[in-house]
Design a protein around this motif. Structure first.
Motif, mmCIF file in Angstrom:
data_model
loop_
_atom_site.group_PDB
_atom_site.id
_atom_site.type_symbol
_atom_site.label_atom_id
_atom_site.label_comp_id
_atom_site.label_asym_id
_atom_site.label_seq_id
_atom_site.Cartn_x
_atom_site.Cartn_y
_atom_site.Cartn_z
ATOM 1 N N MET A 44 15.830 12.303 72.644
ATOM 2 C CA MET A 44 14.423 12.617 72.944
ATOM 3 C C MET A 44 14.233 12.953 74.420
ATOM 4 O O MET A 44 13.438 13.824 74.768
ATOM 5 C CB MET A 44 13.523 11.456 72.527
ATOM 6 N N ALA A 93 15.475 16.434 75.010
ATOM 7 C CA ALA A 93 14.539 17.401 74.442
ATOM 8 C C ALA A 93 13.199 17.422 75.173
ATOM 9 O O ALA A 93 12.335 18.226 74.846
ATOM 10 C CB ALA A 93 14.317 17.095 72.959
ATOM 11 N N SER A 148 10.805 15.363 74.901
ATOM 12 C CA SER A 148 9.813 15.128 73.862
ATOM 13 C C SER A 148 8.524 14.547 74.431
ATOM 14 O O SER A 148 8.550 13.705 75.323
ATOM 15 C CB SER A 148 10.384 14.161 72.830
ATOM 16 N N LYS A 149 7.413 14.973 73.859
ATOM 17 C CA LYS A 149 6.119 14.421 74.283
ATOM 18 C C LYS A 149 5.984 12.958 73.840
ATOM 19 O O LYS A 149 5.161 12.225 74.367
ATOM 20 C CB LYS A 149 4.958 15.260 73.750
ATOM 21 N N SER A 150 6.818 12.534 72.893
ATOM 22 C CA SER A 150 6.798 11.147 72.416
ATOM 23 C C SER A 150 7.724 10.240 73.220
ATOM 24 O O SER A 150 7.816 9.048 72.932
ATOM 25 C CB SER A 150 7.204 11.099 70.944
ATOM 26 N N LEU A 151 8.391 10.798 74.214
ATOM 27 C CA LEU A 151 9.354 10.023 74.990
ATOM 28 C C LEU A 151 8.751 8.773 75.633
ATOM 29 O O LEU A 151 9.375 7.714 75.582
ATOM 30 C CB LEU A 151 10.028 10.912 76.041
#
Length: 153
Positions: free
Chosen positions: A99, A102, A104-107
């Protein structure tokens, strides 16, 4: 430096190098447009420290798990909790590494969860830190915790 430390270092460097090659290959593929023309973009290093810490945590957890399993097989039931916590760290830090790479916005949310898992494992590894594998795992968890704290939600 003894052979074990040298082996641990080599395994960690191999894992980081392999991750870099995979990311480079993915980045190269992502730089191609529909017509096959390549676009050049600078590779992001926004989460480089977190990716490295998570990768190290995965490698050290794997070594710790194997050590615990060996001792469990010899009847040492005191290693069960350590093996369990290292297994959880291996899972969460593997996901964290992906993540982070990537971006990721959820990181941030995942980093918060990883902090809890890493802290639990660090505490469990302290109970068995007479074993170098457990000590190394606990230290890797502490380092990953610090990196996660920088971005956790």
């Amino acid at each position: 430096m003894n052979r074990r430390e040298m082996l641990l270092g080599a395994v960690a460097m191999t894992a980081v190098a392999a991750t870099g090659r995979v990311l480079a290959a993915e980045n190269e593929h992502a730089n191609m447009d529909m017509s096959g023309h390549e676009h050049h973009h600078a590779a992001s290093t926004v989460n480089a420290a977190l990716i490295t810490a998570a990768a190290d945590c995965v490698v050290k957890a794997q070594l710790c798990i194997q050590h615990c399993l060996t001792l469990l097989g010899q009847g040492d039931k005191s290693m069960a909790a350590c093996a369990k916590s290292a297994s959880q760290v291996e899972a969460i830090c593997g996901a964290l590494q992906k993540m982070a790479a990537a971006e990721s916005k959820s990181l941030p949310q995942l980093a918060k969860l990883a902090m809890d898992v890493c802290k639990d494992c660090e505490e469990e590894c302290k109970k068995t830190d007479k074993h170098p594998e457990c000590k190394a795992c606990g230290e890797a968890c502490a380092a990953c915790y610090k990196e996660c704290k920088k971005i956790a939600a």
